[in-house]
Design a protein around this motif. Structure first.
Motif, PDB file in Angstrom:
ATOM      1  N   GLU A   1      -6.513 -19.100  19.900  1.00 28.78           N
ATOM      2  CA  GLU A   1      -7.273 -20.295  20.318  1.00 28.78           C
ATOM      3  C   GLU A   1      -8.369 -19.635  21.493  1.00 28.78           C
ATOM      4  O   GLU A   1      -9.419 -20.148  21.567  1.00 28.78           O
TER       5      GLU A   1
ATOM      6  N   ALA B   1     -11.029 -18.250  19.071  1.00 29.35           N
ATOM      7  CA  ALA B   1     -11.451 -19.200  18.722  1.00 29.35           C
ATOM      8  C   ALA B   1     -12.610 -19.773  19.469  1.00 29.35           C
ATOM      9  O   ALA B   1     -13.572 -20.104  19.235  1.00 29.35           O
TER      10      ALA B   1
ATOM     11  N   TRP C   1     -15.578 -17.526  20.158  1.00 22.87           N
ATOM     12  CA  TRP C   1     -16.471 -17.493  19.103  1.00 22.87           C
ATOM     13  C   TRP C   1     -17.320 -19.095  18.942  1.00 22.87           C
ATOM     14  O   TRP C   1     -18.393 -19.052  18.361  1.00 22.87           O
ATOM     15  N   ALA C   2     -16.658 -19.910  19.204  1.00 27.57           N
ATOM     16  CA  ALA C   2     -17.266 -21.322  19.279  1.00 27.57           C
ATOM     17  C   ALA C   2     -18.421 -21.594  20.228  1.00 27.57           C
ATOM     18  O   ALA C   2     -19.201 -21.814  20.003  1.00 27.57           O
TER      19      ALA C   2
ATOM     20  N   TYR D   1     -12.258 -25.589  16.267  1.00 28.04           N
ATOM     21  CA  TYR D   1     -11.844 -24.439  15.023  1.00 28.04           C
ATOM     22  C   TYR D   1     -13.153 -24.432  14.071  1.00 28.04           C
ATOM     23  O   TYR D   1     -13.575 -23.414  13.548  1.00 28.04           O
TER      24      TYR D   1
ATOM     25  N   THR E   1     -16.042 -22.284  15.234  1.00 29.33           N
ATOM     26  CA  THR E   1     -16.071 -20.803  15.065  1.00 29.33           C
ATOM     27  C   THR E   1     -16.836 -20.189  13.858  1.00 29.33           C
ATOM     28  O   THR E   1     -17.352 -18.974  13.726  1.00 29.33           O
TER      29      THR E   1
ATOM     30  N   SER F   1     -15.940 -19.708  11.241  1.00 32.82           N
ATOM     31  CA  SER F   1     -14.967 -18.878  10.140  1.00 32.82           C
ATOM     32  C   SER F   1     -14.169 -19.851   9.525  1.00 32.82           C
ATOM     33  O   SER F   1     -12.902 -20.253  10.202  1.00 32.82           O
TER      34      SER F   1
ATOM     35  N   MET G   1     -10.401 -18.180  10.239  1.00 30.32           N
ATOM     36  CA  MET G   1      -9.923 -18.630  11.774  1.00 30.32           C
ATOM     37  C   MET G   1      -9.384 -20.082  11.487  1.00 30.32           C
ATOM     38  O   MET G   1      -8.141 -20.519  11.981  1.00 30.32           O
ATOM     39  N   ALA G   2     -10.166 -21.057  10.794  1.00 29.32           N
ATOM     40  CA  ALA G   2      -9.965 -22.154  10.785  1.00 29.32           C
ATOM     41  C   ALA G   2      -8.450 -22.524   9.987  1.00 29.32           C
ATOM     42  O   ALA G   2      -7.711 -23.303  10.202  1.00 29.32           O
TER      43      ALA G   2
ATOM     44  N   LEU H   1      -5.385 -21.531  12.068  1.00 30.96           N
ATOM     45  CA  LEU H   1      -5.109 -22.505  12.958  1.00 30.96           C
ATOM     46  C   LEU H   1      -4.479 -23.649  12.522  1.00 30.96           C
ATOM     47  O   LEU H   1      -3.536 -24.104  13.011  1.00 30.96           O
TER      48      LEU H   1
END
Length: 221
Positions: free
Chosen positions: A94, A97, A100-101, A144, A147, A149, A152-153, A156
């Motif tokens: 996270e 994450a 990236w967010a 999430y 991001t 992605s 990634m989501a 998570l």
């Protein structure tokens, strides 16, 4: 004995039983090492033992129960190592994450985060644990998605049940609600300011504090 829950009617009987027993284990209603009896659950929920056995197989695969031949099934629940592992994984993923967010979030997603923060403040002030839990989950889901992605989501969300259950139990204590709101407010502020390092620090701090709250509630030293 744990209280009887009503079936939601939204999934199969096996999944209904699975959700009830999983929830009880993760909430600590079944203590670690406690035997979970098929006959007792069948009588309580007024169901046959076949869907219970299927639910137990899934719980064993999830690592939440141990099956001992000729003895039965025993709750595992959250151990100290489980809490350590869960929050170590959460923190690593996270923090990345939120980095990236910050770089990728759009105006609509930022507005969603602000709305979730305002709602969290409102319900935390009214000691409404259930609503704070729901909004907390939504807040993290926006990050999430921000991001950009799918990978990634997906990662998570793959352990969302464990995260959700840890949140549920730690947020039942009203003294934690205001702390939780303040931590999310700091994350939002850093994202709004497009400050990557500040956002990473705020997320890391939030997860460190979440771990401490979990250890307190689960009586882990």
């Amino acid at each position: 004995m744990a209280g009887k829950e009503a079936f939601s009617g939204s999934c199969s009987l096996t999944d209904e039983i699975l959700n009830i027993v999983r929830d009880r284990i993760l909430r600590g209603e079944y203590k670690i090492g406690q035997k979970i009896k098929e006959t007792q659950i069948a009588e309580e929920l007024k169901v046959s033992r076949t869907p219970i056995r299927e639910a137990f197989k899934q719980l064993e695969m999830e690592g939440l129960i141990d099956y001992v031949p000729n003895r039965g099934c025993f709750a595992k629940g959250f151990t100290a190592q489980d809490i350590e592992d869960l929050y170590s994984v959460r923190k690593a993923l996270e923090v990345l994450a939120v980095e990236w967010a910050v770089e990728r979030i759009d105006d609509d997603q930022l507005a969603q985060l602000k709305e979730k923060s305002d709602l969290m403040e409102f319900y935390a002030g009214r000691n409404d644990q259930k609503k704070v839990i729901e909004i907390n989950t939504d807040f993290h889901n926006v990050i999430y998605n921000a991001t950009g992605s799918r990978f990634m989501a997906q990662i998570l969300r793959s352990y969302k049940d464990y995260i959700a259950q840890a949140r549920v139990k730690t947020m039942f204590d009203k003294e934690f609600l205001q702390q939780i709101f303040e931590e999310h407010r700091m994350i939002l502020l850093a994202i709004t300011e497009k400050d990557v390092e500040k956002a990473k620090q705020a997320m890391a701090y939030h997860l460190d504090r979440s771990k401490v709250r979990a250890e307190v509630v689960y009586n882990i030293k």
